[in-house]
Design a protein around this motif. Structure first.
Motif, short mmCIF file in Angstrom:
data_model
loop_
_atom_site.label_atom_id
_atom_site.label_comp_id
_atom_site.label_asym_id
_atom_site.label_seq_id
_atom_site.Cartn_x
_atom_site.Cartn_y
_atom_site.Cartn_z
N VAL A 107 12.25 88.65 48.23
CA VAL A 107 11.24 88.38 47.23
C VAL A 107 11.81 88.81 45.89
O VAL A 107 12.22 89.97 45.73
CB VAL A 107 9.94 89.16 47.51
CG1 VAL A 107 8.90 88.87 46.42
CG2 VAL A 107 9.39 88.83 48.88
N ALA A 136 11.79 90.18 42.28
CA ALA A 136 10.86 91.09 41.60
C ALA A 136 10.99 91.07 40.09
O ALA A 136 10.34 91.86 39.41
CB ALA A 136 11.05 92.51 42.12
N PRO A 160 10.47 97.36 37.94
CA PRO A 160 9.09 97.64 38.35
C PRO A 160 8.95 99.06 38.89
O PRO A 160 9.91 99.68 39.34
CB PRO A 160 8.83 96.61 39.46
CG PRO A 160 9.81 95.50 39.20
CD PRO A 160 11.03 96.19 38.65
N GLU A 191 4.42 98.71 41.86
CA GLU A 191 4.61 97.28 41.58
C GLU A 191 5.50 96.62 42.63
O GLU A 191 5.23 95.48 43.06
CB GLU A 191 5.19 97.10 40.18
CG GLU A 191 4.20 97.42 39.08
CD GLU A 191 4.85 97.48 37.71
OE1 GLU A 191 4.15 97.16 36.72
OE2 GLU A 191 6.05 97.84 37.60
N ASP A 213 3.30 96.27 45.72
CA ASP A 213 2.29 95.24 45.54
C ASP A 213 2.89 93.84 45.68
O ASP A 213 2.27 92.94 46.26
CB ASP A 213 1.63 95.38 44.17
CG ASP A 213 0.68 96.57 44.09
OD1 ASP A 213 0.34 97.13 45.16
OD2 ASP A 213 0.29 96.94 42.97
N LYS A 214 4.09 93.67 45.14
CA LYS A 214 4.73 92.36 45.21
C LYS A 214 5.21 92.06 46.62
O LYS A 214 5.14 90.93 47.10
CB LYS A 214 5.91 92.29 44.23
CG LYS A 214 6.61 90.93 44.16
CD LYS A 214 7.65 90.90 43.09
CE LYS A 214 7.04 90.84 41.72
NZ LYS A 214 6.45 89.51 41.41
N TRP A 233 13.81 97.98 48.31
CA TRP A 233 14.00 97.49 46.95
C TRP A 233 15.10 98.27 46.24
O TRP A 233 15.46 99.37 46.66
CB TRP A 233 12.69 97.55 46.17
CG TRP A 233 12.15 98.92 45.87
CD1 TRP A 233 12.57 99.79 44.91
CD2 TRP A 233 11.05 99.57 46.54
NE1 TRP A 233 11.81 100.94 44.92
CE2 TRP A 233 10.88 100.82 45.91
CE3 TRP A 233 10.21 99.21 47.59
CZ2 TRP A 233 9.89 101.72 46.30
CZ3 TRP A 233 9.23 100.09 47.98
CH2 TRP A 233 9.07 101.33 47.34
#
Length: 306
Positions: free
Chosen positions: A225, A227, A235, A239, A242-243, A269
């Motif tokens: 994904v 970001a 982020p 954040e 949430d993403k 991440w």
């Protein structure tokens, strides 16, 4: 004569949990602090083919200047030597982009090239874009194929050479390139499963440890994904979560073909350093309650592979 490196994502320090109906009890997202590997290259052997042009490396020996050919796009490298080898022979890196340092970076004439972190911040986002185009997938962080960067060393730099090469390599569980034969141009568009990351560790707890999916494993990478962009602020943990929460849950559901209580989404991440050099993806995993041999892709509600 070159330097090379790849950003290898390291173990995690933070975690968050939530509950998803229809799946296993928890999904967890983890940040990954930076660990940059950079390798000094042994000098090329005497007798390299002389060449001319803007993007060749140079050195001198026995009072006779020599220049080495630097591989072009579609050619391959063996180790950190910038000279091309046949991709049908054993090699570690396949070149995806040619470039020359310019501007203030390229005008640094004295001493060694800029430090590794400066080079990576300047060039590596381009290498990541080139890798996605070359491999045929923007989701290659979920595969064992990764972007690589090779550039002129101090001796080349003092001789006025400013070349760099972006490439792709097949990586082992520690982020180092392995010897392989054949081209990977378009490989992920043709057969992503062949290169999919499977892990003997749970990504919700520690850095994935890559093994072939035919061997026992506890997680399978299912996609990424995006970001944001590297030139924007990274982020926050909230954040990122949430993403990733909904997106990774959806990707795992589609990968499995059903909601199962013995499979949970998890994700990892980048930290701030990795973000600045182009690692702007969250990688999503299907995390398993028990070790499985064979992929769980499209397993639906069938029993887990043994």
């Amino acid at each position: 004569m070159s330097r090379s490196g790849r950003i290898a994502l390291a173990a995690s320090a933070v975690a968050t949990a939530l509950v998803l109906a229809g799946c296993a009890d928890t999904t967890i997202g983890l940040a990954e602090p930076d660990r940059m590997r950079s390798v000094e290259t042994p000098t090329a052997a005497p007798g390299d083919v002389p060449a001319s042009g803007d993007d060749t490396g140079g050195r001198s020996g026995n009072d006779t200047a020599q220049r080495t050919i630097v591989a072009a796009v579609g050619e391959c490298l063996d180790g950190d030597n910038p000279g091309p080898v046949e991709c049908s022979d054993e090699h570690t890196v396949e070149v995806t982009k040619e470039g020359t340092f310019g501007g203030d970076l390229g005008s640094t004439l004295e001493g060694a090239p800029p430090d590794d972190s400066t080079v990576f911040r300047t060039v590596f986002p381009q290498c990541r874009d080139a890798a996605a185009e070359y491999l045929g997938s923007t989701s290659y962080d979920a595969s064992t194929l990764g972007a690589w960067l090779v550039w002129a060393d101090a001796e080349d730099w003092r001789a006025g050479h400013r070349w760099y090469r972006c490439g792709v390599a097949q990586l082992d569980g520690t982020g180092r390139p392995v010897e392989r034969t054949g081209s990977v141009r378009g490989a992920l568009a043709e057969d992503f499963d062949r290169y999919r990351v499977c892990s003997t560790t749970r990504p919700s707890a520690e850095l994935p440890r890559t093994v072939p999916c035919s061997e026992p494993h506890l997680a399978e990478a299912v996609g990424v994904v995006n970001a944001g962009k590297a030139d924007k602020a990274i982020p926050s943990e909230r954040e990122f979560n949430d993403k990733a929460r909904s997106a990774c849950g959806t990707k795992v559901h589609r990968f499995i073909g059903a909601d199962r209580r013995d499979v949970a989404p998890s994700w990892r991440w980048p930290d701030k350093t990795n973000w600045r050099i182009g690692f702007t993806n969250v990688t999503c995993y299907a995390e398993l309650n028990q070790a499985t041999t064979g992929s769980v892709r499209d397993i639906g509600s069938s029993p887990m592979p043994n």
